[in-house]
Design a protein around this motif. Structure first.
Motif, PDB file in Angstrom:
ATOM      1  N   PRO A 498       0.750  -1.108  -0.079  1.00  0.00           N
ATOM      2  CA  PRO A 498      -0.010   0.051   0.004  1.00  0.00           C
ATOM      3  C   PRO A 498       0.642   1.342   0.066  1.00  0.00           C
ATOM      4  O   PRO A 498       1.971   1.255   0.746  1.00  0.00           O
ATOM      5  CB  PRO A 498      -1.050  -0.131   1.257  1.00  0.00           C
ATOM      6  N   LEU A 499       0.201   2.465  -0.444  1.00  0.00           N
ATOM      7  CA  LEU A 499       1.150   3.729  -0.718  1.00  0.00           C
ATOM      8  C   LEU A 499       0.080   4.625   0.339  1.00  0.00           C
ATOM      9  O   LEU A 499      -1.058   4.634   0.268  1.00  0.00           O
ATOM     10  CB  LEU A 499       0.875   4.149  -2.138  1.00  0.00           C
ATOM     11  N   VAL A 500       0.997   5.488   0.856  1.00  0.00           N
ATOM     12  CA  VAL A 500       0.453   6.552   1.457  1.00  0.00           C
ATOM     13  C   VAL A 500      -0.493   7.531   0.848  1.00  0.00           C
ATOM     14  O   VAL A 500      -1.376   7.921   1.117  1.00  0.00           O
ATOM     15  CB  VAL A 500       1.443   7.197   2.506  1.00  0.00           C
ATOM     16  N   GLU A 501       0.143   7.756  -0.477  1.00  0.00           N
ATOM     17  CA  GLU A 501      -0.527   8.811  -1.409  1.00  0.00           C
ATOM     18  C   GLU A 501      -1.448   7.980  -2.367  1.00  0.00           C
ATOM     19  O   GLU A 501      -1.527   6.990  -2.103  1.00  0.00           O
ATOM     20  CB  GLU A 501       0.636   9.503  -1.963  1.00  0.00           C
ATOM     21  N   GLY A 502      -1.955   8.779  -3.093  1.00  0.00           N
ATOM     22  CA  GLY A 502      -2.901   8.214  -4.259  1.00  0.00           C
ATOM     23  C   GLY A 502      -3.426   9.116  -5.094  1.00  0.00           C
ATOM     24  O   GLY A 502      -3.254  10.472  -4.958  1.00  0.00           O
ATOM     25  N   LYS A 503      -4.103   8.822  -6.177  1.00  0.00           N
ATOM     26  CA  LYS A 503      -4.670   9.721  -7.080  1.00  0.00           C
ATOM     27  C   LYS A 503      -6.147   9.216  -7.535  1.00  0.00           C
ATOM     28  O   LYS A 503      -6.314   8.002  -7.931  1.00  0.00           O
ATOM     29  CB  LYS A 503      -3.809   9.559  -8.444  1.00  0.00           C
ATOM     30  N   LEU A 504      -6.896  10.188  -7.407  1.00  0.00           N
ATOM     31  CA  LEU A 504      -8.462   9.748  -7.726  1.00  0.00           C
ATOM     32  C   LEU A 504      -8.951  10.854  -8.913  1.00  0.00           C
ATOM     33  O   LEU A 504      -8.359  12.041  -8.756  1.00  0.00           O
ATOM     34  CB  LEU A 504      -9.410  10.148  -6.762  1.00  0.00           C
ATOM     35  N   SER A 505      -9.773  10.533  -9.893  1.00  0.00           N
ATOM     36  CA  SER A 505     -10.317  11.468 -10.774  1.00  0.00           C
ATOM     37  C   SER A 505     -10.991  12.429 -10.054  1.00  0.00           C
ATOM     38  O   SER A 505     -11.941  12.221  -8.933  1.00  0.00           O
ATOM     39  CB  SER A 505     -11.406  10.463 -11.498  1.00  0.00           C
ATOM     40  N   GLN A 506     -10.860  13.686 -10.409  1.00  0.00           N
ATOM     41  CA  GLN A 506     -11.306  14.825 -10.270  1.00  0.00           C
ATOM     42  C   GLN A 506     -11.299  15.117  -8.552  1.00  0.00           C
ATOM     43  O   GLN A 506     -11.997  16.043  -8.054  1.00  0.00           O
ATOM     44  CB  GLN A 506     -12.887  14.731 -10.290  1.00  0.00           C
ATOM     45  N   VAL A 507     -10.288  14.528  -8.200  1.00  0.00           N
ATOM     46  CA  VAL A 507     -10.029  15.047  -6.598  1.00  0.00           C
ATOM     47  C   VAL A 507      -8.616  15.554  -6.645  1.00  0.00           C
ATOM     48  O   VAL A 507      -7.610  14.849  -6.954  1.00  0.00           O
ATOM     49  CB  VAL A 507     -10.171  13.832  -5.644  1.00  0.00           C
TER      50      VAL A 507
END
Length: 715
Positions: A498-507
């Motif tokens: 697991p990563l601490v960071e992330g990427k979501l659409s439109q967020v």
């Protein structure tokens, strides 16, 4: 006349007209028997010609735009999507929640642009050749499929040559190419649109095709929600056309199959559509932001006539028109094409059959909506649909509606091609008709030919260190903004931690809230802000002393630094902080450094090491420290670790006159309130803490406050 009846009357006049083109009888019979195969071969050849650099690097590179500013990292995000979806399904878990980013809370993926349909359909390729090959196979296959599906739909209305031209236009128009090169397979897999209409047409004679139309709708939904909105618009306009064309006469012949198709699609897509609708309705979006985003990402009418940056032959003289634009680069290329525009006008005027009015209607409505909310009265339909319907609030990129515009233009251009070729064939014979058809296709290909570059998908060597570590831990990669976080998501497919960071659409947020509020972590994620004047918490253990504890609380064992996206000053601050806490990196090359926490620590050990009985850490509502102060929201929390249960007094330094109240989530004492004196200090006495971790909830009388001191003292 019904659409099925129109389709039953070939536009090129039947066998006599085709035979009269002068081809030998044996060749003619083969062509008629292998019509679709011939189209497939030709479309495949065109795709190979346009994407030849990718075909020679199919397993290790992905395409991108050749000319700036079309270079994005979204393709790496979709590589993660294509890896995650089958992995999740095969392990028996749902695909719409993951713990592999924003650790430890995880995150919902319901409104994420997963493109689950393509991820599943391409899994056989992934299982054999890897996720990069699966991703590339989707791009190549969808390009061929878009053209062939449009050919199948237009063949009865525009003849072979016109239908072939329609396929070229629909598959290679600049908006689709820009989405493909920007790494958006979800917005370039458009083959289900013409296949949907093919199935609805055939369903008027064979009812089973209505089920096929429903499958197409479900596949559209699982590919991209925005495409489903477009498909709904297309069906509504189709119903309007059919009612206007035939009234209630023959209603049953097309309305029943359409109802079956919609019902089938709704049932098949319901596992996704129901949670997506609930999530979209619960996501609050300010109307002002909706309008600003709609304006920034709207189609620019001028650019409808300006060759786009995706064009290999025509882009360079016009790149200046695309500089300084707001919104996403993949939304800008809405170029129709001068030849396609002329052919479409001819098709709308001279095309045979009334179906051309349907395409004119689709083109006019989609063009109007693609202009977004910034055109006064002309934008009222857009505002009525996309601002007044809460479920549609996540869709804030009107320029993408030119996808439907180009569907209509492709159909009309095919009809226009047929209208041009008819008199040519009559006056100069079939050979000149063939020459004219080749000239038209070549002219469109010249305008639309995409400029394709490649970007590497090589996995860095440091990922093997993490992959070989079998412990239970998370990974923090820095900096955590875009595009580095998208690279990290793709690299995660190599180490599956697991990563601490992330990427979501439109967020916009790429980090969980605690990363910006926790001591030491706030320094790592915002070194240029946090280093200025220290933190606000007055205690024996400094931020540096708390570093190992904070990392241990979130089980962060590895910190990966990508220095290519850091300024020299930020890189110096960040690496010094990591060297001081974790020692020398376990991996270091020209781009990446990897630091490792050899063992997690406990709060007891930290308190004992620094000779204190209590530790205070910020939690919800505390922002990143900035010049020795922190902003705090109206409701916030502190994490207090006490080695022994005791009563404490809390001192908070802020603006005078602010009223503070403290309550315990552990329910060990009643709420205590105090108002800041003239110096801004508020004293909250007698806060009872138990041994271990305590959650101290704070509320204040203002919406926010700037705090410059927090001190917890045993009573």
């Amino acid at each position: 006349m019904s659409e099925a009846a129109q389709a039953a009357a070939p536009i090129d006049g039947g066998a006599k007209r085709d035979r009269a083109e002068g081809m030998p009888l044996r060749v003619y019979r083969w062509a008629m028997a292998h019509d679709r195969v011939a189209a497939l071969v030709l479309y495949s050849a065109a795709t190979a010609a346009f994407f030849w650099p990718l075909l020679f690097n199919f397993f290790a590179w992905i395409p991108m735009g050749y000319f700036a500013p079309l270079e994005t990292a979204d393709g790496y995000h979709f590589l993660w999507n294509f890896w995650w979806v089958p992995q999740s399904l095969l392990s028996g878990h749902g695909i719409y929640f993951t713990n592999l980013m924003f650790y430890p809370q995880g995150t919902s993926l319901v409104l994420q642009t997963l493109d689950a349909a393509d991820a599943v359909l391409s899994y056989p390729v992934q299982a054999v050749a890897g996720v990069v090959a699966a991703y590339n196979s989707v791009l190549i296959a969808s390009t061929v499929a878009c053209a062939l599906a449009m050919y199948l739909y237009m063949r009865p209305y525009a003849g072979r040559s016109g239908a072939f031209l329609s396929g070229i236009v629909f598959s290679f128009f600049p908006q689709r190419m820009s989405q493909l090169l920007a790494g958006h397979p979800n917005l370039s897999s458009l083959e289900w649109f013409p296949l949907l209409l093919v199935c609805l047409r055939n369903a008027e004679g064979k009812k089973r095709y209505a089920l096929g139309a429903g499958v197409c709708l479900a596949l559209i939904a699982y590919t991209e929600l925005e495409l489903l909105v477009m498909a709904a618009m297309l069906l509504v306009l189709y119903m309007v056309y059919r009612l206007a064309d035939g009234g209630l006469r023959g209603l049953r012949s097309w309305a029943v199959p359409m109802a079956v198709a919609i019902g089938t699609g709704a049932v098949l897509a319901s596992p996704f559509l129901v949670p997506a609708a609930l999530a979209a309705n619960s996501r609050g979006v300010a109307l002002e932001y909706l309008r600003l985003s709609g304006i920034n990402n709207a189609a620019n009418p001028l650019l409808l006539l300006i060759p786009s940056p995706t064009s290999w032959f025509l882009s360079q003289p016009f790149l200046g028109y695309y500089s300084g634009l707001s919104g996403g680069p993949s939304q800008w290329p809405v170029y129709i094409g001068w030849s396609v525009l002329a052919l479409s006008a001819l098709g709308g005027y001279l095309g045979r059959g009334r179906l051309r009015y349907f395409f004119v209607l689709v083109g006019a409505v989609s063009l109007l909506l693609s202009l977004g909310p910034g055109y006064g009265a002309l934008s009222e339909p857009y505002r009525l649909v996309f601002e007044d319907i809460t479920f549609l609030h996540p869709f804030r990129t009107p320029a993408r509606l030119t996808i439907e515009l180009m569907f209509a233009m492709a159909a009309l251009a095919g009809m226009g091609t047929a209208a041009v070729l008819r008199p040519v064939g009559k006056r100069w014979g079939p050979r000149w008709r063939q020459v004219a058809a080749l000239a038209i296709v070549g002219l469109v290909a010249l305008e639309y030919a995409p400029a394709v570059a490649l970007q590497s998908t090589q996995i860095p060597a440091w990922t093997s260190i993490i992959a070989n570590d079998k412990g239970n831990f998370s990974v923090l990669t820095l900096p955590a903004g875009s595009p580095p976080v998208q690279y990290s998501l793709y690299y995660q497919s190599a180490f599956d931690k697991p990563l601490v960071e992330g990427k979501l659409s439109q967020v916009a947020d790429s980090l969980p809230a605690y990363a910006g509020s926790m001591p030491y972590l706030s320094l790592l994620v915002s070194p240029y802000l946090s280093v200025a004047s220290g933190d606000v918490f007055a205690q024996k253990a400094s931020d540096a002393n708390l570093s190992l504890l904070v990392l241990s609380m979130y089980r962060i064992k590895y910190v990966v630094v990508n220095d290519a996206y850091l300024s020299p000053g930020s890189y110096f601050i960040l690496t010094n902080a990591l060297l001081g806490s974790l020692g020398r990196p376990v991996y270091n090359d020209y781009e990446y450094q990897v630091y490792r926490l050899d063992s997690f620590v406990t709060p007891q050990a930290v308190a004992q090491e620094y000779g204190t009985t209590d530790l205070v850490l910020p939690s919800n509502g505390w922002e990143t420290p900035y010049y020795g102060a922190r902003n705090v929201t109206q409701s916030s929390a502190l994490l207090v670790y006490s080695t022994v249960g005791s009563d404490y007094d809390l001192n908070i330094g802020a603006a005078p006159g602010l009223r503070w109240c403290a309550g315990s989530m552990n329910a060990t004492f009643a709420a205590v309130c105090s108002t800041g004196d003239q110096s801004g200090t508020a004293l909250l006495p007698g806060l009872q803490m138990v041994a271990g971790w305590n959650v101290l909830n704070l509320t204040l009388s203002a919406s926010t406050a700037v705090v410059d001191r927090v001190q917890l003292v045993r009573s």
